[in-house]
Design an enzyme around this catalytic site. Structure first.
Site, PDB file in Angstrom:
ATOM      1  N   HIS A   1       2.666  -0.982   5.872  1.00 20.99           N
ATOM      2  CA  HIS A   1       3.531  -1.369   4.755  1.00 20.99           C
ATOM      3  C   HIS A   1       4.232  -2.666   5.143  1.00 20.99           C
ATOM      4  O   HIS A   1       5.450  -2.783   5.083  1.00 20.99           O
ATOM      5  CB  HIS A   1       4.540  -0.262   4.431  1.00 20.99           C
TER       6      HIS A   1
ATOM      7  N   HIS B   1      -6.363  -4.713  -0.310  1.00 19.02           N
ATOM      8  CA  HIS B   1      -5.727  -3.535   0.271  1.00 19.02           C
ATOM      9  C   HIS B   1      -6.472  -2.255  -0.093  1.00 19.02           C
ATOM     10  O   HIS B   1      -6.599  -1.343   0.731  1.00 19.02           O
ATOM     11  CB  HIS B   1      -4.277  -3.442  -0.203  1.00 19.02           C
TER      12      HIS B   1
END
Length: 749
Positions: A104, A55
């Site tokens: 998210h 990420h």
């Protein structure tokens, strides 16, 4: 337990550390030891593990993402490009706009409300950190099958989280989309975007320069929520068959964030900061290492001075915590007192936790003992770079050969009518008002267009009516059939949506959502989509200013459809010249712009009527998209059209139904020569729009289209209280509205 200091690490080279449990590979751990010339301390290992996660480091994707720079079109509007918290573009009159989309996804499946809420909070802080006032948010969403029980758990929580956080911040939610598909079952996509506005001179960057300058952490206290959160959670696959790391999801407090926003803007107004960074993924590990590596010196931090909500947190946990509503500023000593005064005024906790040094190391201390001594660039920017193997999947040929054009078509007007009703009442084509009504779309009073319009539009200058528009799009079904073309279709649709509202497309942000990069088929999809988007942006003259990559979006072996979500930002000189989608006045003439072909691969019709996915997606002609955009913008500016709606999912009939329902007027349609009614209504050929032209402007409009070489055919007129496809069927607006608006409440209310 003995504190693992730098000195202790040098004296105990054989001490075992939990590198694998923190998501590192053996060769990555060996590389860390090579960088440091010793084993890392526990605190150093924590920092490297979160910053080298998929990420944060983009280790599987950055070899492909570099195309966005290599193929970037020349664009005088670009002020800040890829590499900062968000891109910044010049929109005229001394104004700059910053915007970005991020994901998210995994946290929102585990805890829908807080996962989505903190997604909004994080992207807002990214925009704030650039020096801008956040003015609007958007939210592209993907969920599993609409009738699946878990969708009823996830979707309402996600929507409530987005609305609850954004509404409390006083930010209008002006755009995005909601898509249902079984491929997202167990792995929804919750992407969040934000737009911010500032003057050119107010741009701030994330760097720590000037030895002696103070490092100030301000905002919420640091807690145990989100330790290793998105940085680790977004770097692995969900698998119900074995235990998996599912760190605590961050917990948001929008009221604290609102105070943080106003406090930060006042600090900016007084020019008190030399550099600034928000604390999002990887928390303090990210903020300290990125600020130090982007500056001209080093940094020393006293970690035990960090304000805590939980006094039992270890140094490693403090460094990994992703607690929300926190910022880190670099402040000259002469400004520290005033900085702290402003924070106290806004009831925002602020603490000097360190200072910039004239060295080249990031040094962190815990009660006087050194626990971190690293070159900051190796943490922030020099993580692994993987050239993952990729290959075209063995099933791709068969999928493309399964042509949707061969599916049974409606025989006569009655079947056409039935399939139109099925289409407009299907979950993906039905009204999303049940969702969007939970968002405040008009707070602050500067929203001029919002859902279900083609793009959201905000006035940014009340004296001149200068405005910006934004649209987000991404069709995973198209990308599954052909990821290169699918990415370009996402770009083209967002570009077309912005132009249809009257704004000139300027720049792009993206959120690239894919499965596991360890699967060569998924990696091929990613490589093709990235190449397609880079080539498309070059052709359209819209540079990528930044964005996000979200990988490991799959459950077990089942990956989501490749879903490149593209956000296009546009500028409009006068928002009063905007073009809505509503057919608002009877007697307006309806024109279809562009070429209609038999293109049904990945179409809404093939999905709704036949449950089918196969064939090839619509062809892309970016020169035509650019020409169409120019015509739509000129027609809007010069008052030649009263309404415009792009044609995409569901084809012409979906667009006409939406425009009729929005304006409360019906339409009489005539199938043009050379087309059959079915293709006319359901084709999803790209590069098209339907416009409503006042009779007084018909000649001027058609002359413009003819002179520019854009096909424009008159297909009907706004009239009555029904949609009448002459010679085929008639559907009353009341029946259409009932079908269009009942689906989502019926499934979710």
């Amino acid at each position: 337990m003995t504190l693992d200091t730098v000195k202790h690490a040098g004296e105990t080279p054989d001490t075992e550390l939990p590198w694998a449990e923190l998501g590192l590979k053996q060769d990555e751990y060996a590389r860390i030891r090579e960088i440091l010339g010793r084993r890392p301390t526990g605190a150093e290992l924590a920092m490297y593990s979160v910053m080298w996660s998929e990420h944060c480091s983009y280790k599987s994707s950055k070899v492909h993402l570099k195309q966005f720079g290599e193929k970037a079109p020349a664009n005088d509007a670009m002020l800040v490009g890829i590499g900062e918290n968000a891109g910044v573009v010049d929109v005229g009159q001394g104004y700059a706009v910053t915007f970005k989309v991020e994901s998210h996804n995994h946290p929102s499946y585990i805890e829908p409300y807080q996962g989505a809420a903190t997604g909004v909070g994080g992207i807002v802080r990214d925009i704030l950190a650039m020096g801008a006032r956040p003015v609007a948010v958007v939210d592209p969403l993907r969920f599993g099958a609409a009738d699946h029980p878990d969708t009823k758990r996830v979707l309402p929580g996600v929507v409530a989280g987005i609305g609850g956080y954004g509404n409390c911040l006083g930010l209008p939610n002006i755009g995005g989309e909601v898509v249902f598909d079984a491929c997202y079952q167990g792995n929804p996509l919750v992407n969040a975007g934000c737009i911010g506005v500032m003057k050119h001179e107010d741009i701030h960057l994330a760097k720590a320069s000037g030895p002696g300058n103070k490092v100030i952490l301000y905002g919420a206290r640091t807690g145990g929520d989100g330790i290793g959160g998105v940085s680790v959670l977004a770097s692995e696959t969900f698998d119900d068959s074995k235990p998996t790391k599912r760190p605590a999801v961050q917990v948001g407090d929008p009221f604290q964030e609102k105070l943080l926003i106003e406090c930060t803007l006042e600090i900016f107004a007084e020019k008190l900061v030399a550099g600034i960074q928000d604390l999002g993924g990887a928390g303090l590990s990210c903020a300290t290492s990125e600020l130090a590596s982007a500056g001209t010196g080093g940094m020393r931090v006293e970690l035990d001075t960090v304000p805590l909500r939980d006094a039992t947190l270890s140094p490693e946990e403090i460094l990994m915590s992703e607690s929300q509503e926190r910022m880190c500023a670099i402040v000259e000593p002469r400004h520290v007192e005033r900085f702290l005064e402003i924070c106290e005024k806004w009831d925002v906790i602020a603490t000097v936790i360190g200072e910039v040094t004239d060295g080249e190391r990031l040094e962190i201390f815990w009660h006087g003992e050194q626990i971190v001594d690293v070159p900051p660039g190796t943490v922030a920017h020099e993580g692994p770079t993987y050239h993952r193997p990729y290959e075209r999947p063995s099933w791709q040929d068969a999928l493309q050969a399964d042509d949707a054009g061969a599916l049974p078509r409606p025989a006569g007007g009655d079947e056409l009518k039935d399939q139109v009703l099925r289409l407009v009442s299907s979950p993906n084509q039905a009204s999303k008002a049940w969702i969007t009504d939970q968002y405040d779309r008009f707070v602050q009073g500067n929203t001029v267009l919002a859902q279900p319009e083609d793009s959201g539009m905000i006035r940014i200058d009340e004296d001149t009516d200068l405005g910006v528009a934004i649209a987000t799009d991404g069709n995973g079904r198209y990308a599954k059939l052909d990821p290169y073309t699918g990415a370009q279709l996402a770009l083209a649709e967002a570009y077309r949506n912005v132009a249809a509202s009257g704004a000139r497309p300027l720049a792009v942000s993206d959120c690239l959502n894919f499965g596991s990069p360890e699967d060569p088929a998924v990696m091929w999809q990613f490589a093709e989509a990235t190449r397609g988007l880079a080539d498309g942006c070059l052709a359209l003259g819209t540079p990528v200013t930044g964005g996000n990559v979200s990988l490991y979006n799959q459950t077990g072996e089942t990956a989501i459809h490749p879903t490149p979500v593209v956000a296009v930002l546009g500028v409009i000189d006068d928002v009063n010249r905007r073009t809505p989608i509503a057919f608002a006045e009877q007697g307006q003439l309806l024109y279809l712009l562009g070429d209609t072909r038999e293109e049904f691969g990945g179409s809404a019709w093939s999905e709704v009527v036949h449950g089918h996915l196969g064939g090839l997606p619509p062809k892309v002609d970016l020169d035509r998209e650019r020409l169409l955009g120019e015509i739509l913008i000129s027609a809007s500016r010069d008052g030649m059209v009263d309404a415009a709606h792009d044609l995409s999912d569901g084809g012409l009939v979906q667009a006409v139904v939406e425009s009729c329902l929005r304006g409360g007027n019906g339409a009489r349609l005539v199938v043009p020569d050379g087309l059959d009614a079915f293709t006319f209504l359901f084709s999803e050929s790209a590069g098209r729009a339907v416009v409503a032209v006042p009779r007084s402007e018909e000649l001027r409009f058609t002359d413009m289209c003819g002179a520019r070489g854009l096909p424009a055919v008159r297909i009907g007129v706004v009239d009555g209280e029904e949609i009448d496809v002459q010679g085929e069927f008639t559907l009353g607006l009341a029946e259409l509205r009932a079908a269009h608006e009942a689906t989502i409440p019926g499934l979710l209310a």
